[in-house]
Design a protein around this motif. Structure first.
Motif, PDB file in Angstrom:
ATOM      1  N   ILE A 279       0.833  -1.207   0.000  1.00 36.80           N
ATOM      2  CA  ILE A 279       0.000   0.000   0.000  1.00 36.80           C
ATOM      3  C   ILE A 279       0.865   1.253   0.000  1.00 36.80           C
ATOM      4  O   ILE A 279       0.601   2.210  -0.733  1.00 36.80           O
ATOM      5  N   LEU A 280       1.913   1.250   0.817  1.00 37.73           N
ATOM      6  CA  LEU A 280       2.782   2.418   0.921  1.00 37.73           C
ATOM      7  C   LEU A 280       3.459   2.726  -0.414  1.00 37.73           C
ATOM      8  O   LEU A 280       3.529   3.884  -0.839  1.00 37.73           O
ATOM      9  N   ASP A 281       3.953   1.689  -1.089  1.00 38.68           N
ATOM     10  CA  ASP A 281       4.584   1.895  -2.392  1.00 38.68           C
ATOM     11  C   ASP A 281       3.584   2.441  -3.404  1.00 38.68           C
ATOM     12  O   ASP A 281       3.936   3.254  -4.265  1.00 38.68           O
ATOM     13  N   TRP A 282       2.335   1.999  -3.312  1.00 42.71           N
ATOM     14  CA  TRP A 282       1.300   2.508  -4.220  1.00 42.71           C
ATOM     15  C   TRP A 282       1.028   3.992  -3.964  1.00 42.71           C
ATOM     16  O   TRP A 282       0.922   4.785  -4.893  1.00 42.71           O
ATOM     17  N   THR A 283       0.930   4.358  -2.694  1.00 37.99           N
ATOM     18  CA  THR A 283       0.644   5.765  -2.368  1.00 37.99           C
ATOM     19  C   THR A 283       1.784   6.679  -2.779  1.00 37.99           C
ATOM     20  O   THR A 283       1.559   7.855  -3.094  1.00 37.99           O
ATOM     21  N   GLU A 284       3.003   6.164  -2.806  1.00 39.82           N
ATOM     22  CA  GLU A 284       4.166   6.981  -3.159  1.00 39.82           C
ATOM     23  C   GLU A 284       4.490   6.927  -4.645  1.00 39.82           C
ATOM     24  O   GLU A 284       5.494   7.495  -5.093  1.00 39.82           O
ATOM     25  N   GLY A 285       3.655   6.225  -5.412  1.00 37.44           N
ATOM     26  CA  GLY A 285       3.856   6.158  -6.851  1.00 37.44           C
ATOM     27  C   GLY A 285       4.986   5.254  -7.278  1.00 37.44           C
ATOM     28  O   GLY A 285       5.476   5.353  -8.406  1.00 37.44           O
ATOM     29  N   GLU A 286       5.398   4.329  -6.406  1.00 39.17           N
ATOM     30  CA  GLU A 286       6.529   3.458  -6.701  1.00 39.17           C
ATOM     31  C   GLU A 286       6.134   2.223  -7.505  1.00 39.17           C
ATOM     32  O   GLU A 286       6.960   1.652  -8.215  1.00 39.17           O
ATOM     33  N   ALA A 287       4.894   1.766  -7.380  1.00 43.25           N
ATOM     34  CA  ALA A 287       4.488   0.528  -8.040  1.00 43.25           C
ATOM     35  C   ALA A 287       2.976   0.473  -8.175  1.00 43.25           C
ATOM     36  O   ALA A 287       2.241   1.170  -7.477  1.00 43.25           O
ATOM     37  N   ASN A 288       2.530  -0.367  -9.125  1.00 35.09           N
ATOM     38  CA  ASN A 288       1.107  -0.685  -9.324  1.00 35.09           C
ATOM     39  C   ASN A 288       0.233   0.551  -9.519  1.00 35.09           C
ATOM     40  O   ASN A 288      -0.871   0.651  -8.970  1.00 35.09           O
ATOM     41  N   GLN A 289       0.717   1.469 -10.335  1.00 35.05           N
ATOM     42  CA  GLN A 289      -0.044   2.693 -10.577  1.00 35.05           C
ATOM     43  C   GLN A 289      -1.235   2.472 -11.513  1.00 35.05           C
ATOM     44  O   GLN A 289      -2.033   3.385 -11.724  1.00 35.05           O
ATOM     45  N   ASP A 290      -1.344   1.282 -12.083  1.00 30.69           N
ATOM     46  CA  ASP A 290      -2.521   0.974 -12.891  1.00 30.69           C
ATOM     47  C   ASP A 290      -3.741   0.680 -12.028  1.00 30.69           C
ATOM     48  O   ASP A 290      -4.870   0.604 -12.529  1.00 30.69           O
ATOM     49  N   ILE A 291      -3.543   0.516 -10.718  1.00 25.69           N
ATOM     50  CA  ILE A 291      -4.654   0.303  -9.791  1.00 25.69           C
ATOM     51  C   ILE A 291      -5.155   1.677  -9.335  1.00 25.69           C
ATOM     52  O   ILE A 291      -4.402   2.452  -8.749  1.00 25.69           O
ATOM     53  N   PRO A 292      -6.435   1.994  -9.588  1.00 22.43           N
ATOM     54  CA  PRO A 292      -6.919   3.339  -9.234  1.00 22.43           C
ATOM     55  C   PRO A 292      -7.070   3.570  -7.741  1.00 22.43           C
ATOM     56  O   PRO A 292      -6.767   4.643  -7.235  1.00 22.43           O
ATOM     57  N   PHE A 293      -7.551   2.539  -7.005  1.00 26.03           N
ATOM     58  CA  PHE A 293      -7.749   2.683  -5.562  1.00 26.03           C
ATOM     59  C   PHE A 293      -7.456   1.353  -4.869  1.00 26.03           C
ATOM     60  O   PHE A 293      -7.644   0.276  -5.443  1.00 26.03           O
ATOM     61  N   ILE A 294      -6.996   1.438  -3.626  1.00 26.49           N
ATOM     62  CA  ILE A 294      -6.780   0.267  -2.776  1.00 26.49           C
ATOM     63  C   ILE A 294      -7.611   0.443  -1.516  1.00 26.49           C
ATOM     64  O   ILE A 294      -7.526   1.480  -0.848  1.00 26.49           O
ATOM     65  N   PHE A 295      -8.398  -0.584  -1.183  1.00 25.79           N
ATOM     66  CA  PHE A 295      -9.229  -0.548   0.015  1.00 25.79           C
ATOM     67  C   PHE A 295      -8.767  -1.645   0.976  1.00 25.79           C
ATOM     68  O   PHE A 295      -9.069  -2.822   0.779  1.00 25.79           O
ATOM     69  N   PRO A 296      -7.983  -1.299   2.010  1.00 26.27           N
ATOM     70  CA  PRO A 296      -7.524  -2.297   2.983  1.00 26.27           C
ATOM     71  C   PRO A 296      -8.592  -2.548   4.055  1.00 26.27           C
ATOM     72  O   PRO A 296      -9.044  -1.613   4.726  1.00 26.27           O
ATOM     73  N   LEU A 297      -8.985  -3.800   4.219  1.00 24.70           N
ATOM     74  CA  LEU A 297     -10.003  -4.185   5.204  1.00 24.70           C
ATOM     75  C   LEU A 297      -9.468  -5.381   5.993  1.00 24.70           C
ATOM     76  O   LEU A 297      -9.153  -6.415   5.403  1.00 24.70           O
ATOM     77  N   SER A 298      -9.361  -5.252   7.306  1.00 24.09           N
ATOM     78  CA  SER A 298      -8.857  -6.362   8.118  1.00 24.09           C
ATOM     79  C   SER A 298     -10.017  -7.180   8.668  1.00 24.09           C
ATOM     80  O   SER A 298     -11.061  -6.630   9.035  1.00 24.09           O
TER      81      SER A 298
END
Length: 498
Positions: A246-265
């Motif tokens: 998730i952190l890498d996605w928010t910083e633009g480091e990886a998986n930028q083809d994913i528009p949103f990430i919803f983490p649910l525990s």
């Protein structure tokens, strides 16, 4: 001589005069000289050149102009090359474009005259690509969503105690050994045995998979990966892998083809057992910002469900009602099943983490890839301690001590045990505390429990119970919950037990 071909909609002055007056842009279609405003008279002593008059006119306009023409005279202004005007059409067009604060669009026979492509049919002189308010709003919201998600996940466990005592994930994160997992029978052997067996495997036998690549297809695979199940024993690094992803996605480091990430525990989903709500409202519970996300933006999103082994409700994939609408209300477990099956948001990505013993709750036909977190290799163990401990001499002493004790060094295969060992040995070998240095698992866990108890006592100064009483009660509660098959317990369990 061929005249330029009209490529825009033919709008006559007689039928569209009122409409043209209402438009802000200088889009003029004309069939006569009367349509020019004003017609320039070069024979009556007009000392201003065509170029200077044209430049002045363009500078007063704040909107782009579009010219549609059927004849040479339809160009605004009509250029008279017979009266000593030696500027070429090309150079005049360049002047016109450079002096305008907004892009101008000219309809001509060649595509080269259009920069960028414009939509004249709707009277729109602005490029759709350059001026898309809806797209701009969505992008701005995504940036804000990423920023808030980064604040939540940039520190270990997502918690910042204070500015002087925060541990950033990127500073101590050590790459975990992740491999392709087995989707066959679940190994129900004791986890400590699994850990020891895993630590003896040769890592060269199974090529590693980078955490950020778990949704990427291998060259030999012809189908996209939608659902990933990641297995691993307790403390092996499943949740940290999710956090880093998730952190890498928010910083633009990886998986930028994913528009949103919803983490649910699953741990938090347990608290919603008596509620019926739609998937949209479920997301609102976890993040109020998701109220602004439209359904179309959810269809390609990634849903992460962490800790299946902690979920207290059965997932019955055979006898569950079908839910296909994100606004339709149902029980949480019903929503989860329909998401995993693909009835809800079939194009969305799903990532589930679990201990091995609970992983068989997800039918194999619903899983496109199984991965297994194997923890740290020997070089990764040392790398972790050198990142975790700022004093490198102390880090070397801790590594040497752990290597001298086989059972402890094997357990360092588990990242959470490295964290426990670092917390204890940093105090013991750093001379902030005296006493015998732990040499067994029991001693290490005992010292860690004492450290945590002291922290609690400092935080809650009014505690009446002794350390011994508190530890015995917690131990009894943990045993009772394990007998019920619960790996964790909540406030209601404490009240019921007390």
């Amino acid at each position: 001589m061929h005249r330029p071909v009209l490529t825009t909609v033919n709008v006559t002055l007689s039928s569209k005069k009122g409409e043209l007056q209402r438009r802000h842009s200088d889009c003029v279609s004309m069939k006569s000289d009367m349509s020019l405003d004003p017609p320039w008279n070069f024979r009556n002593g007009d000392s201003l050149s065509v170029h200077s008059k044209f430049k002045r006119k363009r500078s007063d306009s704040s909107e782009p102009s579009c010219v549609s023409m059927k004849s040479d005279m339809s160009i605004d202004p009509p250029w008279n090359f017979g009266n000593g005007d030696f500027l070429s059409v090309h150079s005049k067009l360049k002047i016109k474009r450079s002096d305008s604060p907004e892009p101008s669009c000219v309809s001509m026979k060649s595509d080269m005259s259009m920069d960028p492509s414009w939509n004249f049919g709707n009277g729109d002189c602005l490029s759709v690509h350059r001026c898309n308010p809806e797209s701009a709003v969505v992008d701005e919201f995504q940036k804000r969503y990423k920023f808030n998600l980064k604040k939540k996940f940039q520190c270990i466990n997502g918690v910042i105690v204070n500015q002087d005592n925060r541990m950033l994930l990127n500073e101590i994160y050590t790459e975990l050994y992740i491999t392709e997992g087995d989707s066959g029978d679940i190994n129900k052997e004791h986890e400590v045995r699994l850990i020891e067996a895993a630590s003896k495997r040769k890592t060269l036998e199974e090529p590693p998979i980078k955490c950020n690549d778990i949704f990427k297809s291998f060259p030999e695979e012809d189908k996209p990966i939608r659902t990933v199940l990641t297995k691993g024993v307790a403390g092996i690094g499943k949740t940290i892998s999710v956090q880093k992803f998730i952190l890498d996605w928010t910083e633009g480091e990886a998986n930028q083809d994913i528009p949103f990430i919803f983490p649910l525990s699953f741990r938090e989903l347990n608290l919603m057992k008596d509620q019926k709500l739609s998937l949209v409202k479920l997301l609102h519970v976890f993040s109020s910002e998701t109220k602004e996300i439209e359904k179309s933006r959810m269809e390609k999103a990634l849903f992460i469900f962490d800790g299946l082994d902690e979920y207290r409700f059965p997932l019955d994939f055979q006898n569950t009602e079908t839910v296909c609408d994100v606004t339709e209300s149902a029980s949480v477990h019903v929503l989860l099943i329909n998401l995993i099956i693909g009835n809800l948001l079939p194009s969305a990505l799903i990532w589930i983490t679990s201990r091995p013993a609970a992983a068989d709750q997800i039918p194999s036909q619903c899983v496109h890839r199984v991965t297994e977190v194997r923890g740290f290799s020997d070089p990764q163990k040392e790398e972790y301690f050198r990142k975790r401990i700022s004093d490198q001499n102390l880090a070397s002493n801790i590594i040497t001590h752990l290597k001298s004790l086989r059972s402890l060094y094997i357990m360092c295969h588990i990242p959470v045990f490295c964290w426990i060992s670092a917390s204890v040995l940093e105090r013991m070998l750093g001379e902030s505390e005296s006493g015998e240095i732990p040499k067994t698992l029991t001693q290490m866990y005992t010292h860690f429990l004492i450290i945590q108890t002291n922290i609690i006592r400092e935080k809650y100064l009014k505690m009446q119970e002794s350390d011994e009483e508190m530890i015995l009660k917690l131990g009894r509660l943990a045993f009772q919950q394990l007998m019920k098959g619960n790996l964790i317990f909540y406030e209601e369990d404490l009240r019921e037990w007390h």
